[in-house]
Write an enzyme that holds these catalytic residues in place. Structure first.
Site, PDB file in Angstrom:
ATOM      1  N   ASP A 176       4.228  -4.905   6.134  1.00 25.18           N
ATOM      2  CA  ASP A 176       4.733  -6.217   6.543  1.00 25.18           C
ATOM      3  C   ASP A 176       4.731  -7.247   5.407  1.00 25.18           C
ATOM      4  O   ASP A 176       5.564  -8.148   5.386  1.00 25.18           O
ATOM      5  CB  ASP A 176       4.021  -6.750   7.791  1.00 25.18           C
ATOM      6  N   ARG A 235      -6.019  -1.889   8.456  1.00 27.45           N
ATOM      7  CA  ARG A 235      -6.010  -3.355   8.347  1.00 27.45           C
ATOM      8  C   ARG A 235      -6.397  -3.969   9.688  1.00 27.45           C
ATOM      9  O   ARG A 235      -7.477  -3.738  10.142  1.00 27.45           O
ATOM     10  CB  ARG A 235      -4.629  -3.838   7.896  1.00 27.45           C
ATOM     11  N   THR A 241       4.037   2.570   5.663  1.00 24.50           N
ATOM     12  CA  THR A 241       2.626   2.180   5.629  1.00 24.50           C
ATOM     13  C   THR A 241       1.836   3.106   6.536  1.00 24.50           C
ATOM     14  O   THR A 241       2.331   3.502   7.591  1.00 24.50           O
ATOM     15  CB  THR A 241       2.408   0.715   6.076  1.00 24.50           C
ATOM     16  N   GLY A 250       0.839  -1.200   0.000  1.00 26.12           N
ATOM     17  CA  GLY A 250       0.000   0.000   0.000  1.00 26.12           C
ATOM     18  C   GLY A 250       0.868   1.242   0.000  1.00 26.12           C
ATOM     19  O   GLY A 250       1.880   1.300   0.679  1.00 26.12           O
TER      20      GLY A 250
HETATM   21  P1  ADP Z   1       2.234  -4.233   2.524  1.00 24.08           P
HETATM   22  O1  ADP Z   1       3.689  -4.298   2.203  1.00 24.08           O
HETATM   23  O2  ADP Z   1       1.714  -2.835   2.528  1.00 24.08           O
HETATM   24  O3  ADP Z   1       1.900  -5.013   3.757  1.00 24.08           O
HETATM   25  P2  ADP Z   1       1.187  -6.424   0.869  1.00 24.08           P
HETATM   26  O4  ADP Z   1       0.820  -7.281   2.018  1.00 24.08           O
HETATM   27  O5  ADP Z   1       0.256  -6.338  -0.280  1.00 24.08           O
HETATM   28  O6  ADP Z   1       1.447  -4.904   1.291  1.00 24.08           O
HETATM   29  O7  ADP Z   1       2.601  -6.916   0.325  1.00 24.08           O
HETATM   30  C1  ADP Z   1       3.229  -6.259  -0.748  1.00 24.08           C
HETATM   31  C2  ADP Z   1       3.883  -7.242  -1.651  1.00 24.08           C
HETATM   32  O8  ADP Z   1       4.930  -7.951  -0.951  1.00 24.08           O
HETATM   33  C3  ADP Z   1       3.005  -8.357  -2.192  1.00 24.08           C
HETATM   34  O9  ADP Z   1       2.194  -7.967  -3.263  1.00 24.08           O
HETATM   35  C4  ADP Z   1       4.059  -9.370  -2.630  1.00 24.08           C
HETATM   36  O10 ADP Z   1       4.650  -8.981  -3.847  1.00 24.08           O
HETATM   37  C5  ADP Z   1       5.098  -9.243  -1.517  1.00 24.08           C
HETATM   38  N1  ADP Z   1       4.852 -10.284  -0.491  1.00 24.08           N
HETATM   39  C6  ADP Z   1       3.860 -10.334   0.425  1.00 24.08           C
HETATM   40  N2  ADP Z   1       3.910 -11.468   1.153  1.00 24.08           N
HETATM   41  C7  ADP Z   1       4.951 -12.175   0.673  1.00 24.08           C
HETATM   42  C8  ADP Z   1       5.535 -13.448   1.000  1.00 24.08           C
HETATM   43  N3  ADP Z   1       5.023 -14.230   1.940  1.00 24.08           N
HETATM   44  N4  ADP Z   1       6.606 -13.840   0.284  1.00 24.08           N
HETATM   45  C9  ADP Z   1       7.120 -13.075  -0.693  1.00 24.08           C
HETATM   46  N5  ADP Z   1       6.623 -11.884  -1.046  1.00 24.08           N
HETATM   47  C10 ADP Z   1       5.559 -11.433  -0.389  1.00 24.08           C
END
Ligand code: ADP
Length: 319
Positions: free
Chosen positions: A103, A171, A125, A11
């Site tokens: 995260d 969230r 974030t 985000g």
């Molecule tokens: P934020 O970083 O704001 O928490 P997201 O949860 O959408 O947002 O995570 C951002 C991006 O990080 C995801 O779209 C993906 O590309 C990567 N990501 C998330 N979880 C994992 C994971 N378990 N392993 C590898 N990459 C991940």
């Protein structure tokens, strides 16, 4: 270290631009080349990698969002996809990566680190839901936007003797709601960290009405319950007009506040300093006003954000 890459992921949050700027300028001041990766991990995999210069980050300190773009890219959970991403980095000779995000983005950085690729996580974030830091980049700006919206709702609610439910982002973290509740003087606060009891809410509304309050503002974090259905039930129970407002994406936008600009600048500089010292798999935080860093694996797996009981108590006392 000669070449560092930077991406923003997950985000978007106001303050990501000043963080990128700080990384770029610190690298250049130390004779390190810096590469911007567009659209987060998706762009890393698609090789959208561009060398950044001083001028690339001119006039971005005051701009919301992230000029590098960001994306959700679930494919990054696949090891093969990450291997291809690392190949792209190596092709450009980029030796380490700064990841600005939440995260989910930290999970990606952690996995790259586990595969032997050096990464540093910078908490960007609005949700303030990352362990090991008192504040994330974007939280304060977002909070201010929310409080501004709550103030407006107060004007109209009070004129109409209405109950307003405000759904706030975060969230599964209640920080934005909690802080907005104290700063906006809401009558009731509902956060994911605390069980929600509808009877207690109704009792407090009755209490407020008995005190002569002309309106009531209920601050609630997203995902806790359907706010429109809740509004309907409250209206039936109290006989008072009740409306739900979902603030939505306006919460993410806008110029970063000074606090976030300073925080992002400090964190951006610190991330490059850590890489220059040969650190890897670390995530950055601010604790008691000082820059700190933690093991990113430990941060994701074992560390927990403390819930601000003090603010929760405060919002209940001050209503
Ligand atoms: P934020 O970083 O704001 O928490 P997201 O949860 O959408 O947002 O995570 C951002 C991006 O990080 C995801 O779209 C993906 O590309 C990567 N990501 C998330 N979880 C994992 C994971 N378990 N392993 C590898 N990459 C991940």
């Amino acid at each position: 270290i000669k070449k560092i890459g930077i991406l923003t992921s997950g985000g978007d949050a106001p303050g990501m631009n000043p963080a990128i700027r700080a990384v770029v300028r610190t690298c250049l001041a130390n004779g390190i080349e810096v590469y911007g990766i567009y659209d987060g991990y998706a762009g890393l995999h698609a090789d959208k990698i561009v060398k950044l210069e001083r001028r690339s980050v001119s006039d971005v300190i005051n701009r919301g969002g992230t000029f590098l773009g960001t994306a959700r890219f679930p494919e990054f959970k696949e090891e093969q996809v990450r291997r291809e991403a690392i190949q792209n980095l190596e092709k450009h000779g980029i030796e380490a990566l700064v990841v600005v995000g939440g995260d989910g983005s930290y999970m990606g950085a952690k996995k790259l680190s586990e595969m032997g690729y050096p990464c540093i996580g910078v908490p960007g974030t609005i949700d303030n839901d990352i362990a090991g830091t008192d504040y994330t980049i974007g939280f304060m700006t977002c909070l201010n936007t929310i409080v501004d919206a709550v103030d407006r709702l107060r004007d109209t609610s009070s004129s109409h003797n209405r109950i307003s439910i405000v759904e706030i982002m975060g969230r599964y973290c209640g920080d934005l709601t909690l802080w907005a509740s104290v700063a906006g003087g809401s009558e009731y606060v509902i956060v994911p960290e605390k069980d929600f009891c509808e009877e207690a809410l109704l009792a407090q509304l009755a209490d407020g009405e008995a005190k002569g309050k002309k309106h009531a503002i209920i601050a609630i974090t997203e995902h806790v319950t359907d706010v429109n259905a809740l509004a309907k039930r409250i209206e039936e129970q109290t006989g008072r007009e009740t409306r739900a407002t979902i603030l939505g994406h306006i919460q993410r936008g806008g110029a970063p506040m000074a606090f976030d600009r300073v925080l992002a600048s400090r964190m951006g500089v610190f991330s490059v300093e850590l890489l220059m010292k040969g650190e890897s798999a670390r995530c950055i935080g601010i604790q008691n006003g000082k820059m700190v860093h933690h093991d990113i694996i430990h941060c994701l797996e074992d560390m927990k954000r403390p819930f601000r009981e003090d603010l929760f108590e405060l919002s209940n006392v001050l209503f």
